[in-house]
Write an enzyme that holds these catalytic residues in place. Structure first.
Site, short mmCIF file in Angstrom:
data_model
loop_
_atom_site.label_atom_id
_atom_site.label_comp_id
_atom_site.label_asym_id
_atom_site.label_seq_id
_atom_site.Cartn_x
_atom_site.Cartn_y
_atom_site.Cartn_z
N SER A 1 1.93 4.14 11.75
CA SER A 1 2.85 4.47 10.66
C SER A 1 3.52 5.82 10.95
O SER A 1 2.86 6.78 11.32
CB SER A 1 2.08 4.53 9.34
OG SER A 1 2.97 4.61 8.28
N GLU B 1 6.33 -5.76 8.53
CA GLU B 1 5.67 -5.24 7.32
C GLU B 1 6.11 -3.80 7.04
O GLU B 1 5.28 -2.88 7.04
CB GLU B 1 4.15 -5.27 7.51
CG GLU B 1 3.58 -6.65 7.80
CD GLU B 1 2.15 -6.58 8.37
OE1 GLU B 1 1.59 -5.46 8.48
OE2 GLU B 1 1.62 -7.63 8.71
N ASP C 1 -1.04 11.63 4.79
CA ASP C 1 0.04 10.99 5.55
C ASP C 1 0.67 11.98 6.54
O ASP C 1 1.64 11.65 7.21
CB ASP C 1 1.10 10.45 4.58
CG ASP C 1 2.07 9.49 5.25
OD1 ASP C 1 1.61 8.65 6.05
OD2 ASP C 1 3.29 9.60 5.00
N LYS D 1 0.82 -1.22 0.00
CA LYS D 1 0.00 0.00 0.00
C LYS D 1 0.86 1.27 0.00
O LYS D 1 0.43 2.31 -0.47
CB LYS D 1 -0.94 0.02 1.21
CG LYS D 1 -0.23 0.10 2.55
CD LYS D 1 -1.20 0.11 3.72
CE LYS D 1 -1.81 -1.26 3.97
NZ LYS D 1 -0.85 -2.30 4.42
N HIS E 1 0.70 -3.46 14.82
CA HIS E 1 1.27 -2.34 14.06
C HIS E 1 1.25 -1.14 15.00
O HIS E 1 0.19 -0.71 15.45
CB HIS E 1 0.45 -2.07 12.80
CG HIS E 1 1.15 -1.16 11.83
ND1 HIS E 1 1.66 0.08 12.20
CD2 HIS E 1 1.44 -1.31 10.51
CE1 HIS E 1 2.22 0.64 11.14
NE2 HIS E 1 2.12 -0.17 10.11
N1 PLP Z 1 1.16 -3.07 7.60
C1 PLP Z 1 -0.10 -2.62 7.66
C2 PLP Z 1 -1.18 -3.58 8.00
C3 PLP Z 1 -0.38 -1.27 7.41
O1 PLP Z 1 -1.65 -0.84 7.47
C4 PLP Z 1 0.69 -0.40 7.07
C5 PLP Z 1 0.46 1.02 6.82
O2 PLP Z 1 -0.60 1.56 6.95
C6 PLP Z 1 1.98 -0.94 6.99
C7 PLP Z 1 2.19 -2.27 7.28
C8 PLP Z 1 3.17 -0.11 6.62
O3 PLP Z 1 3.46 0.80 7.60
P1 PLP Z 1 4.76 1.72 7.49
O4 PLP Z 1 4.76 2.35 6.17
O5 PLP Z 1 4.61 2.67 8.61
O6 PLP Z 1 5.94 0.83 7.70
#
Ligand code: PLP
Length: 444
Positions: free
Chosen positions: A196, A269, A321, A64, A193
């Site tokens: 972010s 992730e 963001d 994403k 998580h």
């Molecule tokens: N994993 C999940 C389920 C998320 O919703 C997000 C971001 O919204 C991420 C990973 C990635 O997070 P980041 O870009 O802060 O590492």
């Protein structure tokens, strides 16, 4: 033709930087639209850094954050896994040849058809945080390997996620584990998580500790937890390197203390960690307005600069963001800086990129460079009001490319030719300062 052009990688020899590449493209004199220079080498460097800092943690890149195929293909070539949130993201990642075992369906609230699709293509690992999700999974994919997503929020974060996802680890998780066990589902582990753009390192320690107690609770119920998912939240820019070191220290210590057994697989992730720094955006000033200081006010004239990318394009990251972007003039200026604001090209007053900035005097035709623009920008941008989403021009250092990366990529239709065709949409006769070749990537 457009598709092929968008997938072109420029292999750089000699000394260069993303900004020198931008300068060269801009100095062609015919470039008018905003564009990104994406450095594949930055992605490789970040991957190597991750391996050094977090040797026990396998990264599953969060698609994403930026679904640009160049980035996904580079990560796939390096061997990362992927965190997908939807059927379309799974389709995209598998279309690049990534096997389903390297994908986690990390959306705790999934549509039934997306679960069925995951089941059909063999993406077995998925998250949940509610009863109804367990019921759907029981119905559509009873063999799924489930991660219970718990809430564990950083003290502050750019984008807190706990307000939407993650069950309470104390009051809700034990009940959900029990239900999963009664339904005969396979709870493979725990995920969280921290938010972010998290601003706290210690939260990762709290998350690992909470996961430990839920591993024990799950085992007491006869379940077989074996996978710990540390989610995202890692910083993506060089200026936050020390913070990344701090996070790594916390994570490694917490894993050693709560999960010393190597039979537990640990993944994460990361999104912005891999995407942010690889993309440098170039945008052009096409207009400006001088706002005279009001009489009697002790203030300078304020200049409003209008650039060709805005909050409906790349700078959506300012709204969604909560990024604070900073601009630097492409060409060095001896002039002193003056107060100004930077606006996008649309006819909407919301389209403000920087409300208050300090820049040397600029004219129409001058370019600004925005670094670290790869996270949560491109996939969300729209061509609202008729202004195109910037195109990505990929570059890679020749040493890195021929030193292994090229072999790791999928087969390429190589068409190597000497520059001057720096800007494939142009037919100008440039004399480039860098010798470069282009490689047409066989990405469909
Ligand atoms: N994993 C999940 C389920 C998320 O919703 C997000 C971001 O919204 C991420 C990973 C990635 O997070 P980041 O870009 O802060 O590492």
């Amino acid at each position: 033709m457009k598709v092929v052009e968008e997938q072109r990688i420029r292999v750089m020899e000699g000394s260069w930087s993303p900004v020198s590449v931008i300068r060269e493209i801009v100095e062609s004199g015919v470039q008018e639209d905003p564009f990104y220079v994406m450095d594949l080498g930055e992605v490789v460097a970040r991957y190597q850094q991750w391996k050094e800092l977090l040797p026990r943690v396998e990264p599953f890149y969060a698609v994403k954050c930026n679904d640009d195929k160049l980035l996904l293909t580079t990560l796939a070539a390096l061997g990362t896994g992927f965190d997908c949130a939807s059927k379309a993201e799974i389709e995209l990642v598998t279309s690049l040849g990534v096997p389903p075992e390297r994908i986690i369906f990390a959306n705790p609230a999934k549509m039934a058809s997306h679960i069925r699709y995951a089941s059909a293509v063999g993406v077995d690992v998925m998250t949940f945080d509610s009863e109804i999700e367990l019921m759907k999974i029981k119905q559509y994919m009873p063999h799924a390997q489930l991660l219970i997503r718990i809430r564990c929020d950083a003290a502050s974060a750019q984008c807190p996620l706990g307000i939407k996802f993650g069950c309470d680890p104390v009051t809700e998780a034990p009940r959900l584990l029990k239900l999963a066990s009664v339904l005969g589902l396979d709870v493979a582990g725990v995920s969280f998580h921290v938010g972010s753009g998290a601003a706290e390192a210690a939260v990762f320690g709290r998350g690992v500790q909470l996961a430990r107690s839920l591993f024990s609770a799950a085992r007491d119920l006869g379940l077989r937890p074996r996978l710990l998912d540390l989610g995202g939240g890692y910083p993506g820019i060089a200026a936050q390197h020390h913070f990344m070191l701090e996070i790594a220290e916390v994570v490694n210590a917490a894993l050693e203390s709560h999960f010393p057994e190597r039979s537990v697989r640990v993944v994460a992730e990361p999104g912005r960690y891999f995407a942010a720094a690889a993309y440098t955006l170039a945008a052009m000033v096409h207009s400006k307005r001088e706002i005279p200081a009001k009489e009697g006010e002790d203030a300078d004239t304020h200049t409003m600069y209008f650039i060709n990318d805005g909050v409906y394009g790349s700078f959506n990251c300012v709204l969604y963001d909560h990024q604070i972007v900073s601009a630097e003039p492409l060409h060095d200026r001896a002039d002193s800086v003056l107060p100004c604001s930077v606006w996008g090209p649309s006819c909407d007053a919301l389209d403000c990129v920087m409300e208050s900035a300090l820049l040397p005097p600029l004219d129409a035709g001058d370019w600004l460079v925005f670094r670290d623009m790869g996270a949560y920008t491109i996939p969300i941008a729209s061509p609202f009001n008729g202004f195109p989403v910037p195109r990505v021009r990929a570059v890679v250092d020749a040493g890195l490319w021929t030193g292994g990366l090229r072999e790791a990529w999928p087969p390429l239709d190589e068409e190597c030719r000497a520059a001057p065709d720096l800007t494939p949409d142009l037919t100008s006769d440039l004399t480039p300062t860098h010798r470069a070749v282009f490689v047409e990537c066989a990405l469909k």
